[in-house]
Design an enzyme around this catalytic site. Structure first.
Site, PDB file in Angstrom:
ATOM      1  N   GLU A 162       0.860  -1.250   0.201  1.00 20.23           N
ATOM      2  CA  GLU A 162      -0.048   0.094   0.090  1.00 20.23           C
ATOM      3  C   GLU A 162       0.843   1.244  -0.062  1.00 20.23           C
ATOM      4  O   GLU A 162       2.008   1.279   0.236  1.00 20.23           O
ATOM      5  CB  GLU A 162      -0.787   0.102   1.263  1.00 20.23           C
ATOM      6  N   ARG A 220      -6.730   1.207  13.635  1.00 24.60           N
ATOM      7  CA  ARG A 220      -5.430   1.324  13.242  1.00 24.60           C
ATOM      8  C   ARG A 220      -5.594   2.500  12.111  1.00 24.60           C
ATOM      9  O   ARG A 220      -6.434   2.752  11.751  1.00 24.60           O
ATOM     10  CB  ARG A 220      -4.950   0.055  12.427  1.00 24.60           C
ATOM     11  N   ASN A 279      -4.840   3.968   8.514  1.00 29.34           N
ATOM     12  CA  ASN A 279      -4.605   3.547   7.425  1.00 29.34           C
ATOM     13  C   ASN A 279      -3.733   4.564   6.276  1.00 29.34           C
ATOM     14  O   ASN A 279      -2.996   5.059   6.828  1.00 29.34           O
ATOM     15  CB  ASN A 279      -6.056   3.530   6.781  1.00 29.34           C
ATOM     16  N   ASN A 306      -9.592   6.418   3.597  1.00 26.44           N
ATOM     17  CA  ASN A 306      -8.293   5.623   2.760  1.00 26.44           C
ATOM     18  C   ASN A 306      -7.802   6.875   1.890  1.00 26.44           C
ATOM     19  O   ASN A 306      -7.285   7.808   2.417  1.00 26.44           O
ATOM     20  CB  ASN A 306      -9.104   4.685   1.730  1.00 26.44           C
ATOM     21  N   ASP A 362     -10.018   2.743  -3.074  1.00 28.07           N
ATOM     22  CA  ASP A 362      -9.019   2.672  -2.040  1.00 28.07           C
ATOM     23  C   ASP A 362      -8.062   3.926  -2.206  1.00 28.07           C
ATOM     24  O   ASP A 362      -8.301   5.169  -2.017  1.00 28.07           O
ATOM     25  CB  ASP A 362      -8.049   1.178  -2.318  1.00 28.07           C
TER      26      ASP A 362
HETATM   27 ZN    ZN Z   1      -5.671   2.082   1.327  1.00 32.39          ZN
END
Ligand code: ZN
Length: 300
Positions: free
Chosen positions: A18, A102, A104, A155, A205
């Site tokens: 990521e 958590r 991101n 995100n 995302d």
């Molecule tokens: Zn992401």
């Protein structure tokens, strides 16, 4: 779109790669493997991947003004990682009332502040309690302010070319939102829906803005990246990847004409992994005919 060429450049099965970030000074690509709890950097020249483990999940990484130092968001903490010693100087601890949250995705804003959001861990595969996420700003003096709350899964994020609009994905809402952005203060206001992803196309995302102001949004479980015009809220084109769990993208390379794309293997069955041998790899896309912008370093 011209004739893009897609090739895997980091051919390791990451659990959840990521947050790709091009580090111009070193000519290398940074990214994280969230579920492995690692920060990685890949050199196109040597082909080597270096890794530092943080001992907890790592949501994102960003550049810092000091070479060899990076901002990291790990667990529910924000800190500065010194690469050579692998030591983190922790600056802030958020969401203390939400032990299952958590950090991101996160990114540095046009004024050098670090902005990152939180999310809950899935309570069962693909199931998240809604309204648990927040978006935070880490200022240069290390003060942290909560800008948004009651998010689902905070995100991908980026800013318009004039810095007056903030783009943000709430994956759980399948939504790309636009907000007014006050560059002087870092405040985020006036949300409006920019694009709603049909669930059949996956979940939005990570995202990045290109040099013409268009958005590139990774669609996890959709196997694609879509390019959106934020003025009209329309989809301009779709880039298909050879993996289904496409997590994020950023532009890089010597002239920012290469699009780097991260992907995940976690969440796929053993059988699905046989169909997708490249799941978890990092890809380079060339020939898009579009350039991106340099990543900004945290000013603190
Ligand atoms: Zn992401």
């Amino acid at each position: 779109m011209a004739h893009p060429k897609i090739e895997a450049v980091v051919k390791e099965r990451h659990r959840m790669a990521e947050c790709p970030v091009w580090e111009e000074k070193a000519g290398q690509l940074l990214f994280v493997d969230i579920n492995a709890g690692t920060v990685c950097r890949w050199s196109p020249l040597s082909g080597d991947v270096q890794t530092v483990g943080l001992g907890d999940r790592v949501g994102c990484v960003a550049l810092h003004g000091q070479m060899g130092s990076y901002v990291v968001a790990s667990g529910t903490r924000l800190g500065l990682l010194d690469w050579d010693s692998a030591q983190v100087q922790w600056l802030a601890w958020l969401d203390r009332d939400k032990p299952h949250n958590r950090f991101n995705d996160g990114k540095v804003d046009p004024a050098g502040r670090f902005v990152a959001g939180t999310m809950p861990e899935a309570s069962a595969p693909g199931v998240w309690q809604p309204g648990q996420g927040s978006l935070y700003t880490l200022y240069a003096d290390h003060l942290v302010v909560r800008q948004l709350d009651r998010l689902g899964i905070s995100n991908g994020l980026d800013w318009s070319l004039d810095h007056r609009t903030f783009y943000h994905v709430d994956s759980l809402a399948y939504a790309v939102q636009a907000y007014d952005y006050h560059l002087q203060t870092g405040s985020v206001e006036n949300p409006r829906l920019l694009y709603q992803l049909p669930q059949a196309q996956g979940m939005p995302d990570g995202l990045c803005v290109d040099a013409t102001g268009m958005l590139w949004v990774a669609c996890i479980d959709g196997g694609s990246i879509i390019r959106l015009d934020p003025q009209t809220g329309t989809r301009l084109c779709t880039l298909e990847l050879p993996v289904s769990r496409v997590t994020s993208c950023c532009f890089g390379g010597p002239d920012y004409s290469e699009l780097y794309v991260t992907s995940a293997a976690d969440g796929l069955s053993r059988e699905q992994l046989q169909w997708e041998p490249q799941a978890g790899h990092v890809f380079k896309v060339t020939g898009l005919g579009v350039r991106g912008l340099a990543s900004r370093p945290f000013a603190g």
